[in-house]
Design an enzyme around this catalytic site. Structure first.
Site: not given
Length: 382
Positions: A132-133, A158, A245, A128-130
């Protein structure tokens, strides 16, 4: 070095992938980089060739073979060819495990055939924009309303975001402040659902042919039947799949770095400076020797991790070690190779220049190097 991880069927499959790349991908990739997206029919062509969907059971049109060494072959050959556009690694290595491990019988009947045939393209919405990890900081929410979930929030960075027909969205389904990691669920949001919109196709410094988008959800009504896995167990589902992943990223890192090294070795043998090949200078020989040695050593550890993954024994810590070391090694290799190319390395017409920008994301997505070191450090009890 001879690698012992692969068997005859993997070598045969590698030839199929190489042929597909030469015929369907490489001739068009430069145009896709200009377009910023890969045509949807590329996924269908890959499925017909068996390059994607091979894990899906035969009754849904797949090959019915779940052997991550096949995934590794696809990842390695696409990385070696610098074919970063088609999101096949995301399709095979990230999305497939969620569907095969978590989907119930009804969901498998609805989704697996389109997935296996390449008719439906998938994405996963974590970042999300705020956040990150920091997956625990996800704010996209979903509240129960009868037989639907109502989803509101936003995702960014995405992959396959523009092309995607279905998106696995990580949403907060338990708003209570003490829910912790038990606050999240995985919901499948589909193309055409009211309130689901896409932002721009993001302009990145590398991976130009890979569509990467912002996704927005405003009061999107998602059927309860689109809950993937268990309610409020989404975070644990993510943690289960992330090692695989990260292995995929590590495999691509070494394959991509090795391909750049091999091209650079040939270039420095033919390129002359001051009347002699660039490779013949002692400094150049030392740099080339260092890269060759480090790549060989990294490959041995990576193949050991791959063998553990195939046996179901790979740990999150091993995957974290593999991901951060190989992706950081890739940065060092492509930087050194660009330097050995001199001014020509700065030109996008040379593969090393594109590799330099394409590779930069490897230490960031799938969990940053810093997060990987944190995982390893905590395992040490420090």
């Amino acid at each position: 070095m001879e690698r012992e991880i692969f068997e005859a069927e993997h070598d045969q499959f590698r030839e199929i992938v190489k042929e597909f790349l030469a015929r369907k991908i490489t001739p068009h990739h430069a145009q896709w980089e200009k377009d910023g997206i890969v045509p949807r029919e590329t996924f269908r062509a890959a499925a017909k060739q068996g390059v994607i969907g091979f894990q899906v059971p035969p009754e849904f049109g797949g090959g019915g073979v779940r052997d991550f060494r096949l995934n590794a072959v696809v990842t390695e050959e696409f990385a070696a060819a610098a074919a970063s556009g088609p999101g096949f690694v995301l399709h095979n290595d990230v999305i497939a495990p969620y569907l095969l491990n978590l989907a119930d019988d009804g969901q498998r009947a609805r989704w697996l055939s389109g997935f296996a045939s390449g008719e439906e393209i998938w994405a996963i919405g974590m970042t999300e924009p705020g956040t990150g990890s920091d997956l625990a900081g996800i704010r996209t929410s979903a509240r129960k309303d009868g037989d639907h979930w109502v989803v509101t929030g936003a995702k960014t960075f995405i992959s396959n975001g523009i092309n995607a027909d279905r998106v696995i969205v990580v949403a907060r389904t338990d708003p209570s402040p003490d829910a912790g990691h038990k606050a999240f669920s995985l919901l499948i949001v589909e193309r055409g659902m009211d309130g689901f919109t896409r932002g721009r196709n993001l302009d990145k410094i590398g991976l130009k042919a890979q569509d990467t988008a912002e996704l927005h959800f405003y009061e999107v009504r998602v059927p309860a039947a689109n809950l993937l896995g268990e309610e409020n167990r989404g975070f644990y589902h993510l943690m289960h799949n992330l090692p695989e992943e990260r292995m995929s990223i590590a495999i691509g890192s070494i394959a991509g770095a090795r391909a750049v090294f091999d091209r650079t070795l040939e270039y420095t043998k033919s390129r002359t400076a001051f009347g002699q090949p660039v490779a013949s200078f002692q400094h150049s020989r030392f740099v080339l020797a260092e890269m060759d040695t480090e790549l060989d050593i990294a490959q041995v550890f990576l193949d050991r991790c791959l063998a553990a993954l195939v046996k179901g024994e790979l740990t999150a810590v091993q995957a974290a070690k593999a991901k951060w070391w190989t992706s950081e090694l890739q940065q060092r290799v492509v930087t050194a190779c660009l330097q050995l190319h001199g001014g020509y390395g700065y030109m996008t017409e040379y593969p090393v220049g594109r590799a330099f920008t394409d590779a930069r994301i490897q230490t960031i997505y799938g969990g940053t190097t810093e997060i990987m070191k944190e995982i390893v450090g905590r395992d040490l009890g420090v």
